[in-house]
Scaffold this motif. Structure first.
Motif, PDB file in Angstrom:
ATOM      1  N   ARG A  94       0.690  -1.286   0.200  1.00 14.96           N
ATOM      2  CA  ARG A  94      -0.418   0.118   0.263  1.00 14.96           C
ATOM      3  C   ARG A  94       0.659   1.273   0.073  1.00 14.96           C
ATOM      4  N   GLN A  95       0.704   1.868  -0.403  1.00 18.62           N
ATOM      5  CA  GLN A  95       1.000   3.680  -0.186  1.00 18.62           C
ATOM      6  C   GLN A  95       0.502   4.340   1.208  1.00 18.62           C
ATOM      7  N   VAL A  96       1.848   4.280   2.225  1.00 13.80           N
ATOM      8  CA  VAL A  96       1.383   4.640   3.402  1.00 13.80           C
ATOM      9  C   VAL A  96       2.133   6.447   3.927  1.00 13.80           C
ATOM     10  N   LYS A  97       1.556   6.917   4.654  1.00 12.33           N
ATOM     11  CA  LYS A  97       2.173   8.158   5.097  1.00 12.33           C
ATOM     12  C   LYS A  97       3.607   8.159   5.969  1.00 12.33           C
ATOM     13  N   GLU A 153       6.928  13.686   7.195  1.00 10.13           N
ATOM     14  CA  GLU A 153       6.050  13.178   6.789  1.00 10.13           C
ATOM     15  C   GLU A 153       6.172  12.935   4.981  1.00 10.13           C
ATOM     16  N   CYS A 154       6.105  12.425   4.875  1.00  8.73           N
ATOM     17  CA  CYS A 154       6.698  11.429   3.182  1.00  8.73           C
ATOM     18  C   CYS A 154       5.842  10.213   3.564  1.00  8.73           C
ATOM     19  N   ILE A 155       5.737  10.025   1.600  1.00  7.48           N
ATOM     20  CA  ILE A 155       4.302   9.078   1.134  1.00  7.48           C
ATOM     21  C   ILE A 155       5.327   7.900   0.624  1.00  7.48           C
ATOM     22  N   LYS A 168       5.743   3.657  -0.347  1.00  3.99           N
ATOM     23  CA  LYS A 168       4.928   2.045  -0.726  1.00  3.99           C
ATOM     24  C   LYS A 168       5.611   0.907   0.087  1.00  3.99           C
ATOM     25  N   GLN A 197       8.999   8.036  -3.049  1.00  4.22           N
ATOM     26  CA  GLN A 197       8.869   8.669  -4.382  1.00  4.22           C
ATOM     27  C   GLN A 197       9.797   8.632  -5.224  1.00  4.22           C
ATOM     28  N   LEU A 225      -2.660   6.907   3.136  1.00  3.50           N
ATOM     29  CA  LEU A 225      -3.203   7.899   3.000  1.00  3.50           C
ATOM     30  C   LEU A 225      -4.452   9.460   3.856  1.00  3.50           C
ATOM     31  N   TYR A 226      -5.250   8.422   3.500  1.00  3.28           N
ATOM     32  CA  TYR A 226      -6.568   9.395   4.607  1.00  3.28           C
ATOM     33  C   TYR A 226      -6.490   9.235   5.585  1.00  3.28           C
TER      34      TYR A 226
END
Ligand code: ADP
Length: 326
Positions: free
Chosen positions: A275-278, A285-287, A289, A304, A321-322
């Motif tokens: 999953r894409q996670v924070k 903070e970064c995003i 996988k 990224q 992410l949300y």
């Protein structure tokens, strides 16, 4: 003494007179009466009638030392159990007992925590009669920076114990939260005392929302097993099953000193992966996988820019992410 009286009442399943119990156990009636009072204080429902004596109504969902031990098939973990009806924090109490020399595997259980702790000074809500609030004392011969690996082993153990006892699908949010239907059911706080290269003791604190019928508003990402499963579950069965799984894995870990032996099981149960996670640290903070874990339990994450980085559990909080997971 009270254990013997309890055993007797459980076996009889009907009224027994104080005289009969005192005769069978070879103690005075006053001693029987005292034991009954203590059991009632611990939460056992025992009715008494002047004519017929005492009767155990139901063996409620209590998690006293003797109740948990009845279920237990371990050699080290939980061989010593210290139960409190209410305590500030089981981790604090476990650290105190560890300093006083408590042996490896000693388990502190509380029916209620009045100042339960989470990571980074956060608090852990721990109402009475509904959860598992416990701390396990360990004395592994590992380096201080390896202690966080025990948290992953504990998380996996609790995830599997919950599945085995409840039949619900439980998953791990890396590194050590257990979720059901993407909601947080369990948190783990590991603390230790170490001198340079040597660990004196590790305390693994585990909180599980078992039979909470509602969750406080301030915890929108949390739930309980009872809410998700629509019924109540036996807390002592979950505790005993966890200790059995954990004992096997812990024994293997202190021999191999890496997590390769649980990697496959862990990754299969881990909801964070693919999953894409924070990734949230104190600074930024970064995003990324989430790809998998390495032999030390660190998260392998693709950033990224395409690079792959190793994220160790002490430094970050992981979120979707949300929201909490997605
Ligand atoms: P994190 O998820 O950031 O690693 P922890 O596992 O240390 O945090 O847990 C602390 C957090 O868990 C608290 O800030 C609070 O939001 C939440 N929390 C507190 N009590 C409970 C509970 N009984 N069930 C689920 N979550 C809780």
């Amino acid at each position: 003494m009270k254990e013997l009286v309890l055993k007797h009442l459980k076996k009889e399943q009907d009224y027994c007179s104080g005289e009969e119990i005192s005769h069978k156990l070879g103690v005075t009636r006053a001693a029987v009466w005292k034991a009954i009072k203590k059991l009632q204080e611990e939460g056992y429902q025992i009715t008494s009638s002047t004519r017929k004596g005492y009767k155990l109504i139901v063996s409620p969902n209590v998690i006293t030392a003797s109740e948990v031990k009845d279920e237990l098939q371990t050699k080290i973990m939980g061989q010593e159990i210290i139960y409190y009806e209410a305590i500030d924090s089981t981790n604090n109490e476990a650290k105190k007992k560890a300093r006083e020399g408590a042996s490896e595997g000693t388990l502190i259980i509380a029916d209620q925590q009045t100042a339960g702790k989470g990571r980074l000074g956060r608090s852990w809500i721990s109402p009475s009669g509904e959860g598992i609030w416990m701390s396990l004392i360990l004395r592994p011969h590992i380096l201080p920076n390896q202690a966080s690996q025990l948290t992953l082993i504990a998380g996996l153990g609790m995830c599997e114990a919950i599945e085995r006892v409840t039949g619900l699908k439980a998953q791990i949010k890396w590194p050590n939260d257990v979720v059901v239907n993407s909601k947080k059911i369990c948190g783990i706080l590991t603390e230790m005392s170490a001198q340079v290269e040597q660990i004196e003791y590790v305390v693994v604190g585990i909180g599980v929302n078992v039979n909470l019928s509602s969750i406080p508003e301030e915890l929108p990402y949390a739930s309980s097993l009872a809410i998700e499963g629509g019924k109540e579950y036996s807390r002592k069965k979950i505790i005993a099953t966890f200790l059995e799984i954990f004992e096997v894995d812990y024994t293997q870990y202190v021999k191999s000193l890496n997590l390769n032996f649980i990697k496959e099981r862990y990754e299969q149960s881990c909801i964070t992966l693919h999953r894409q996670v924070k990734l949230i640290t104190k600074e930024n903070e970064c995003i990324a996988k989430a790809l998998g874990i390495n032999e030390e339990g660190a998260l392998m994450a693709q950033m990224q820019d395409g690079s792959i980085q190793t994220v160790s559990s002490g430094e970050v909080s992981v979120r979707g992410l949300y929201g909490y997971i997605d």
